[in-house]
Motif scaffolding. Structure first.
Motif, PDB file in Angstrom:
ATOM      1  N   PHE A 171       0.855  -1.184   0.000  1.00 40.62           N
ATOM      2  CA  PHE A 171       0.000   0.000   0.000  1.00 40.62           C
ATOM      3  C   PHE A 171       0.892   1.235   0.000  1.00 40.62           C
ATOM      4  N   ARG A 172       0.593   2.193  -0.868  1.00 46.94           N
ATOM      5  CA  ARG A 172       1.442   3.387  -1.016  1.00 46.94           C
ATOM      6  C   ARG A 172       0.728   4.681  -0.684  1.00 46.94           C
ATOM      7  N   ALA A 173      -0.601   4.691  -0.786  1.00 46.86           N
ATOM      8  CA  ALA A 173      -1.369   5.904  -0.480  1.00 46.86           C
ATOM      9  C   ALA A 173      -2.818   5.525  -0.203  1.00 46.86           C
ATOM     10  N   GLU A 174      -3.498   6.375   0.552  1.00 46.91           N
ATOM     11  CA  GLU A 174      -4.923   6.177   0.793  1.00 46.91           C
ATOM     12  C   GLU A 174      -5.715   6.492  -0.472  1.00 46.91           C
ATOM     13  N   VAL A 175      -6.874   5.879  -0.574  1.00 44.24           N
ATOM     14  CA  VAL A 175      -7.786   6.135  -1.680  1.00 44.24           C
ATOM     15  C   VAL A 175      -9.126   6.542  -1.082  1.00 44.24           C
ATOM     16  N   HIS A 176      -9.731   7.587  -1.648  1.00 41.08           N
ATOM     17  CA  HIS A 176     -11.016   8.084  -1.151  1.00 41.08           C
ATOM     18  C   HIS A 176     -12.065   8.042  -2.241  1.00 41.08           C
ATOM     19  N   TRP A 177     -13.297   7.774  -1.845  1.00 38.65           N
ATOM     20  CA  TRP A 177     -14.450   7.781  -2.735  1.00 38.65           C
ATOM     21  C   TRP A 177     -14.899   9.219  -2.901  1.00 38.65           C
ATOM     22  N   PRO A 178     -15.443   9.623  -4.040  1.00 41.09           N
ATOM     23  CA  PRO A 178     -15.701   8.891  -5.276  1.00 41.09           C
ATOM     24  C   PRO A 178     -14.507   8.957  -6.215  1.00 41.09           C
ATOM     25  N   GLY A 179     -14.578   8.256  -7.310  1.00 38.30           N
ATOM     26  CA  GLY A 179     -13.529   8.288  -8.320  1.00 38.30           C
ATOM     27  C   GLY A 179     -13.385   6.962  -9.008  1.00 38.30           C
ATOM     28  N   GLU A 180     -12.232   6.768  -9.628  1.00 41.66           N
ATOM     29  CA  GLU A 180     -11.931   5.502 -10.287  1.00 41.66           C
ATOM     30  C   GLU A 180     -10.462   5.182 -10.087  1.00 41.66           C
ATOM     31  N   VAL A 181     -10.146   3.930 -10.317  1.00 42.28           N
ATOM     32  CA  VAL A 181      -8.781   3.453 -10.195  1.00 42.28           C
ATOM     33  C   VAL A 181      -8.381   2.840 -11.537  1.00 42.28           C
ATOM     34  N   GLU A 182      -7.136   3.083 -11.946  1.00 41.51           N
ATOM     35  CA  GLU A 182      -6.583   2.449 -13.134  1.00 41.51           C
ATOM     36  C   GLU A 182      -5.645   1.342 -12.669  1.00 41.51           C
ATOM     37  N   ILE A 183      -5.728   0.200 -13.338  1.00 44.60           N
ATOM     38  CA  ILE A 183      -4.940  -0.966 -12.961  1.00 44.60           C
ATOM     39  C   ILE A 183      -3.995  -1.315 -14.100  1.00 44.60           C
ATOM     40  N   GLY A 184      -2.691  -1.218 -13.839  1.00 46.96           N
ATOM     41  CA  GLY A 184      -1.686  -1.612 -14.816  1.00 46.96           C
ATOM     42  C   GLY A 184      -1.166  -2.994 -14.482  1.00 46.96           C
ATOM     43  N   SER A 185      -0.955  -3.817 -15.507  1.00 42.82           N
ATOM     44  CA  SER A 185      -0.466  -5.187 -15.298  1.00 42.82           C
ATOM     45  C   SER A 185       0.561  -5.542 -16.368  1.00 42.82           C
ATOM     46  N   SER A 186       1.595  -6.270 -15.970  1.00 44.03           N
ATOM     47  CA  SER A 186       2.591  -6.806 -16.902  1.00 44.03           C
ATOM     48  C   SER A 186       3.071  -8.155 -16.411  1.00 44.03           C
ATOM     49  N   VAL A 187       3.391  -9.016 -17.352  1.00 39.05           N
ATOM     50  CA  VAL A 187       3.965 -10.316 -17.025  1.00 39.05           C
ATOM     51  C   VAL A 187       5.468 -10.123 -16.822  1.00 39.05           C
ATOM     52  N   THR A 188       5.990 -10.602 -15.700  1.00 39.17           N
ATOM     53  CA  THR A 188       7.425 -10.474 -15.434  1.00 39.17           C
ATOM     54  C   THR A 188       8.168 -11.803 -15.537  1.00 39.17           C
ATOM     55  N   ARG A 189       7.424 -12.914 -15.468  1.00 39.00           N
ATOM     56  CA  ARG A 189       8.063 -14.233 -15.555  1.00 39.00           C
ATOM     57  C   ARG A 189       7.030 -15.248 -16.022  1.00 39.00           C
ATOM     58  N   VAL A 190       7.459 -16.141 -16.910  1.00 43.06           N
ATOM     59  CA  VAL A 190       6.610 -17.245 -17.346  1.00 43.06           C
ATOM     60  C   VAL A 190       7.383 -18.533 -17.100  1.00 43.06           C
ATOM     61  N   GLY A 191       6.798 -19.410 -16.301  1.00 33.73           N
ATOM     62  CA  GLY A 191       7.391 -20.712 -16.023  1.00 33.73           C
ATOM     63  C   GLY A 191       6.677 -21.791 -16.817  1.00 33.73           C
ATOM     64  N   LYS A 192       6.781 -23.032 -16.353  1.00 36.35           N
ATOM     65  CA  LYS A 192       6.142 -24.162 -17.044  1.00 36.35           C
ATOM     66  C   LYS A 192       4.612 -24.080 -16.944  1.00 36.35           C
ATOM     67  N   SER A 193       4.116 -23.815 -15.738  1.00 30.06           N
ATOM     68  CA  SER A 193       2.668 -23.739 -15.531  1.00 30.06           C
ATOM     69  C   SER A 193       2.276 -22.539 -14.673  1.00 30.06           C
ATOM     70  N   SER A 194       3.237 -21.683 -14.364  1.00 32.42           N
ATOM     71  CA  SER A 194       2.945 -20.513 -13.545  1.00 32.42           C
ATOM     72  C   SER A 194       3.540 -19.261 -14.182  1.00 32.42           C
ATOM     73  N   MET A 195       3.015 -18.128 -13.751  1.00 30.60           N
ATOM     74  CA  MET A 195       3.537 -16.843 -14.215  1.00 30.60           C
ATOM     75  C   MET A 195       3.492 -15.861 -13.057  1.00 30.60           C
ATOM     76  N   THR A 196       4.311 -14.823 -13.183  1.00 29.48           N
ATOM     77  CA  THR A 196       4.312 -13.741 -12.210  1.00 29.48           C
ATOM     78  C   THR A 196       3.890 -12.464 -12.912  1.00 29.48           C
ATOM     79  N   LEU A 197       2.999 -11.731 -12.263  1.00 28.54           N
ATOM     80  CA  LEU A 197       2.547 -10.436 -12.763  1.00 28.54           C
ATOM     81  C   LEU A 197       3.018  -9.343 -11.829  1.00 28.54           C
ATOM     82  N   ALA A 198       3.417  -8.223 -12.412  1.00 27.04           N
ATOM     83  CA  ALA A 198       3.586  -6.982 -11.661  1.00 27.04           C
ATOM     84  C   ALA A 198       2.319  -6.180 -11.933  1.00 27.04           C
ATOM     85  N   GLN A 199       1.737  -5.601 -10.889  1.00 25.93           N
ATOM     86  CA  GLN A 199       0.542  -4.793 -11.049  1.00 25.93           C
ATOM     87  C   GLN A 199       0.668  -3.535 -10.207  1.00 25.93           C
TER      88      GLN A 199
END
Length: 153
Positions: free
Chosen positions: A78-106
């Protein structure tokens, strides 16, 4: 290499340019808690919205028939408080792909402020056996386009 050297070379998770996929979610009044800010448990729901945008495209879902993704690990800062009303943007990227698993940074952003960052490990699971299942080549190809966007990341 020391731990401080490793941290210096790691991409800044609060940099919007890092993320390959974007989704939005609305802040709801019901998401607030007694302190008047969005409850910390809701942050995990926002991260889910970002993952759903990647994995559950109704035209071309990522998981093959008879399989789904499950979360094996979630680390949320957690980096900062969030207050209503408004919206949130969610960024996602794949950082690692294994045999059957992956890691995401978000990361979650309200306006220009990064309010949270997360690392999520997901495993592809066979729905019948509940055991991990290897990624197909098509899945690997699609995931390769969702990697970090910064040079050297």
């Amino acid at each position: 290499m020391t731990n401080s050297d490793t941290a210096t070379n790691a991409p800044d998770p609060t940099d919007r340019r890092l993320y390959a996929s974007w989704a939005r979610d609305v802040l709801r009044y019901r998401d607030t808690d007694r302190q008047g800010h969005v409850n910390n448990a809701v942050f995990a729901t926002f991260l889910e919205s970002g993952r759903v945008a990647i994995f559950y495209d109704s035209e071309r879902p990522l998981a093959p028939e008879g399989a789904s993704f499950v979360i094996a690990r979630l680390v949320l800062d957690f980096r900062a408080e969030v207050h209503w009303p408004g919206e949130v943007e969610i960024g996602s990227s794949v950082t690692r792909v294994g045999k059957s698993s992956m890691t995401l940074a978000q990361a979650l952003f309200v306006g220009e402020t990064c309010v949270a960052t997360a690392e999520t490990v997901l495993v592809l699971v066979d729905n019948a056996t509940r055991k991990s299942r290897p990624f197909t080549e098509d899945m690997r190809e699609r995931l390769s386009h969702l990697g970090h966007r910064l040079p050297g990341a």
